[in-house]
Design an enzyme around this catalytic site. Structure first.
Site, PDB file in Angstrom:
ATOM      1  N   HIS A 156      -3.620  -4.992   0.824  1.00  0.00           N
ATOM      2  CA  HIS A 156      -3.125  -5.376   2.150  1.00  0.00           C
ATOM      3  C   HIS A 156      -3.144  -6.896   2.317  1.00  0.00           C
ATOM      4  O   HIS A 156      -4.065  -7.459   2.917  1.00  0.00           O
ATOM      5  CB  HIS A 156      -3.964  -4.706   3.235  1.00  0.00           C
ATOM      6  CG  HIS A 156      -3.652  -3.259   3.415  1.00  0.00           C
ATOM      7  ND1 HIS A 156      -2.683  -2.818   4.282  1.00  0.00           N
ATOM      8  CD2 HIS A 156      -4.147  -2.158   2.794  1.00  0.00           C
ATOM      9  CE1 HIS A 156      -2.607  -1.497   4.217  1.00  0.00           C
ATOM     10  NE2 HIS A 156      -3.483  -1.077   3.322  1.00  0.00           N
ATOM     11  N   CYS A 171       0.828  -1.202   0.000  1.00  0.00           N
ATOM     12  CA  CYS A 171       0.000   0.000   0.000  1.00  0.00           C
ATOM     13  C   CYS A 171       0.872   1.266   0.000  1.00  0.00           C
ATOM     14  O   CYS A 171       1.430   1.624  -1.028  1.00  0.00           O
ATOM     15  CB  CYS A 171      -0.982  -0.019   1.165  1.00  0.00           C
ATOM     16  SG  CYS A 171      -2.378   1.120   0.940  1.00  0.00           S
ATOM     17  N   GLU A 218      -1.549  -8.631   4.312  1.00  0.00           N
ATOM     18  CA  GLU A 218      -1.468  -9.022   5.728  1.00  0.00           C
ATOM     19  C   GLU A 218      -2.845  -9.213   6.348  1.00  0.00           C
ATOM     20  O   GLU A 218      -2.966  -9.839   7.427  1.00  0.00           O
ATOM     21  CB  GLU A 218      -0.649  -7.993   6.527  1.00  0.00           C
ATOM     22  CG  GLU A 218      -1.378  -6.733   6.933  1.00  0.00           C
ATOM     23  CD  GLU A 218      -1.511  -5.699   5.808  1.00  0.00           C
ATOM     24  OE1 GLU A 218      -2.026  -4.595   6.086  1.00  0.00           O
ATOM     25  OE2 GLU A 218      -1.102  -5.997   4.659  1.00  0.00           O
TER      26      GLU A 218
END
Length: 250
Positions: free
Chosen positions: A217, A119, A219
């Site tokens: 993202h 990002c 994660e």
């Protein structure tokens, strides 16, 4: 890149930001901040995260001891860094973190250390290489989904001849949370994924050590496969190749 022996986990530096504590005994004091999602994702992939704080500069020699670096998400980059004026839609910038992460990225490129940008991390890489950003997608690219208020699932189409496709395939649903994006790339970066609105969603380096950066993202996503696992696998592959070359030369 550092040589690994035995069962040593890959050491992956992951960047953190800084903010002021909002409550409690340490209210008003600055704290190093990083959401636990990054740490969990790296550990689940078999790596050992090393938190990199803006207050602690790293030399080229120290960066070379890491197996890779992850440039994480966060606030908007300071437009003053590329001579642009602030916009009313900009988030509060953090020039200290911008300078720290830009220096880390350039050290990684000099030392052959792989980089994963996430990002804001993608945006920092693009700017560091001389590219440009779209500063507010609802204005600059109205066809793109509103992804600046909350995480939103979006579809990404990925070039088949890319490392990103090796990790995710040529089409994937990902989690986006951003209001800025890539306008153009420069240097040795190439765009390897797009949203149907035309917004680039991933870039990779065309030379040197691997650089893979995404405008989403990973994660926040679960599962055994993905970009963090691909990063650890790539580190292992590079270590095997380097060991083989060293053995031949020895």
């Amino acid at each position: 890149m550092a040589q690994r022996t035995g069962t040593r986990r890959p050491l992956i530096g992951v960047t953190a930001g800084a903010t002021r504590m909002m409550s409690g005994a340490w209210e008003g004091h600055r704290a190093i901040t990083l959401t636990e999602h990054y740490v969990r994702a790296l550990r689940d992939a078999g790596a050992r995260p090393v938190i990199l704080a803006p207050q602690d500069e790293w030399s080229d020699e120290e960066v070379a001891e890491l197996d890779a670096i992850v440039l994480t998400g966060g606030t908007d980059l300071d437009p003053a860094a590329w001579g642009a004026a602030p916009l009313a839609t900009d988030m509060t910038p953090d020039p200290e973190r911008d300078a720290f992460e830009t220096a880390l990225y350039r050290a990684a490129r000099r030392t052959g250390t792989p980089v994963l940008g996430i990002c804001r991390g993608l945006q920092l890489i693009v700017v560091a290489e001389g590219g440009e950003l779209l500063r507010h997608l609802p204005t600059d690219l109205p066809a793109h989904p509103r992804t600046g208020l909350t995480p939103v699932p979006v579809q990404v189409e990925i070039a088949p001849d890319s490392d990103t496709a090796l990790a995710l395939g040529t089409s994937a649903q990902v989690t986006a949370f951003h209001h800025q994006g890539v306008g153009s790339v420069a240097g040795d970066l190439r765009v390897v994924a797009h949203h149907e609105s035309g917004l680039p969603l991933a870039v990779e380096a065309t030379s040197g050590a691997p650089v893979l950066a995404v405008q989403w993202h990973p994660e926040l996503e679960t599962g055994p496969e993905g970009l963090f696992t691909a990063l650890v696998d790539a580190i292992g592959h590079r270590a095997v190749v380097e060991a083989g070359v060293a053995a031949e030369l020895g």
